[in-house]
Design a protein around this motif. Structure first.
Motif, PDB file in Angstrom:
ATOM      1  N   LEU A  12       0.841  -1.200   0.000  1.00 54.95           N
ATOM      2  CA  LEU A  12       0.000   0.000   0.000  1.00 54.95           C
ATOM      3  C   LEU A  12       0.877   1.251   0.000  1.00 54.95           C
ATOM      4  O   LEU A  12       0.517   2.262  -0.587  1.00 54.95           O
ATOM      5  CB  LEU A  12      -0.929  -0.002   1.223  1.00 54.95           C
ATOM      6  N   ILE A  13       2.010   1.168   0.698  1.00 52.36           N
ATOM      7  CA  ILE A  13       3.015   2.230   0.697  1.00 52.36           C
ATOM      8  C   ILE A  13       4.341   1.570   0.334  1.00 52.36           C
ATOM      9  O   ILE A  13       4.650   0.480   0.813  1.00 52.36           O
ATOM     10  CB  ILE A  13       3.081   2.953   2.053  1.00 52.36           C
ATOM     11  N   ASN A  20       6.092   4.918   8.111  1.00 51.06           N
ATOM     12  CA  ASN A  20       6.328   5.396   9.471  1.00 51.06           C
ATOM     13  C   ASN A  20       6.118   6.911   9.556  1.00 51.06           C
ATOM     14  O   ASN A  20       5.469   7.405  10.481  1.00 51.06           O
ATOM     15  CB  ASN A  20       7.753   5.020   9.893  1.00 51.06           C
ATOM     16  N   GLU A  21       6.654   7.656   8.590  1.00 51.65           N
ATOM     17  CA  GLU A  21       6.490   9.108   8.569  1.00 51.65           C
ATOM     18  C   GLU A  21       5.027   9.506   8.378  1.00 51.65           C
ATOM     19  O   GLU A  21       4.557  10.479   8.975  1.00 51.65           O
ATOM     20  CB  GLU A  21       7.349   9.716   7.461  1.00 51.65           C
ATOM     21  N   ALA A  22       4.292   8.765   7.552  1.00 52.64           N
ATOM     22  CA  ALA A  22       2.870   9.052   7.337  1.00 52.64           C
ATOM     23  C   ALA A  22       2.072   8.844   8.623  1.00 52.64           C
ATOM     24  O   ALA A  22       1.175   9.630   8.938  1.00 52.64           O
ATOM     25  CB  ALA A  22       2.318   8.171   6.223  1.00 52.64           C
ATOM     26  N   CYS A  23       2.422   7.812   9.378  1.00 52.73           N
ATOM     27  CA  CYS A  23       1.763   7.566  10.669  1.00 52.73           C
ATOM     28  C   CYS A  23       2.062   8.706  11.641  1.00 52.73           C
ATOM     29  O   CYS A  23       1.168   9.196  12.336  1.00 52.73           O
ATOM     30  CB  CYS A  23       2.217   6.239  11.259  1.00 52.73           C
ATOM     31  N   ASP A  24       3.315   9.134  11.692  1.00 50.99           N
ATOM     32  CA  ASP A  24       3.702  10.222  12.588  1.00 50.99           C
ATOM     33  C   ASP A  24       3.005  11.529  12.216  1.00 50.99           C
ATOM     34  O   ASP A  24       2.712  12.350  13.088  1.00 50.99           O
ATOM     35  CB  ASP A  24       5.223  10.424  12.567  1.00 50.99           C
ATOM     36  N   ALA A  25       2.743  11.736  10.927  1.00 48.91           N
ATOM     37  CA  ALA A  25       2.096  12.966  10.459  1.00 48.91           C
ATOM     38  C   ALA A  25       0.570  12.914  10.609  1.00 48.91           C
ATOM     39  O   ALA A  25      -0.114  13.882  10.308  1.00 48.91           O
ATOM     40  CB  ALA A  25       2.463  13.212   9.000  1.00 48.91           C
ATOM     41  N   GLY A  26       0.035  11.779  11.065  1.00 51.04           N
ATOM     42  CA  GLY A  26      -1.405  11.650  11.271  1.00 51.04           C
ATOM     43  C   GLY A  26      -2.189  11.400  10.000  1.00 51.04           C
ATOM     44  O   GLY A  26      -3.385  11.663   9.942  1.00 51.04           O
ATOM     45  N   MET A  51      -3.059  10.240   1.870  1.00 46.49           N
ATOM     46  CA  MET A  51      -1.881  10.802   1.213  1.00 46.49           C
ATOM     47  C   MET A  51      -2.238  11.044  -0.242  1.00 46.49           C
ATOM     48  O   MET A  51      -2.891  10.226  -0.859  1.00 46.49           O
ATOM     49  CB  MET A  51      -0.699   9.835   1.308  1.00 46.49           C
ATOM     50  N   GLY A  52      -1.796  12.145  -0.804  1.00 52.55           N
ATOM     51  CA  GLY A  52      -2.060  12.419  -2.209  1.00 52.55           C
ATOM     52  C   GLY A  52      -3.445  12.982  -2.432  1.00 52.55           C
ATOM     53  O   GLY A  52      -4.093  13.487  -1.524  1.00 52.55           O
ATOM     54  N   GLN A  53      -3.913  12.873  -3.660  1.00 46.70           N
ATOM     55  CA  GLN A  53      -5.179  13.479  -4.067  1.00 46.70           C
ATOM     56  C   GLN A  53      -6.400  12.776  -3.472  1.00 46.70           C
ATOM     57  O   GLN A  53      -7.317  13.412  -2.993  1.00 46.70           O
ATOM     58  CB  GLN A  53      -5.294  13.432  -5.600  1.00 46.70           C
ATOM     59  N   LYS A  54      -6.380  11.451  -3.542  1.00 40.50           N
ATOM     60  CA  LYS A  54      -7.576  10.681  -3.186  1.00 40.50           C
ATOM     61  C   LYS A  54      -7.287   9.774  -1.991  1.00 40.50           C
ATOM     62  O   LYS A  54      -6.360   8.966  -2.037  1.00 40.50           O
ATOM     63  CB  LYS A  54      -7.979   9.841  -4.397  1.00 40.50           C
TER      64      LYS A  54
END
Length: 80
Positions: A12-13, A20-26, A51-54
């Motif tokens: 998916l990522i 990990n960074e996406a989780c930290d950024a909420g 994350m991203g457009q959709k």
């Protein structure tokens, strides 16, 4: 399995550090709640990736430690 590792194994990522960074950024939520990278993923969890457009919403069908590229998409189903 940890959430960041699941996101990477299921493709998916692309990379675990990005997950990990996406989780930290909420940007990742599980069952409607913002989740940390250390969250223990369970079958039937609903994961939202903003994350991203959709935004992407998936339901966990299985957890496989060593998923091959061909089997990665069988671990989840896209919801909505």
């Amino acid at each position: 399995m940890r959430l960041d590792k699941y996101l990477k194994n299921s493709r998916l990522i692309k990379r675990r550090t990005i997950a990990n960074e996406a989780c930290d950024a909420g940007k990742i939520s599980v069952n409607g709640k913002i989740a940390r990278a250390s969250y223990d993923v369970k079958i039937n969890d609903i994961i939202e990736i903003n994350m991203g457009q959709k935004p992407l919403k998936v339901k966990v069908l299985s957890i496989n430690e060593n998923a091959r590229k061909d089997d990665a998409a069988d671990q989840y189903i896209v919801v909505e």
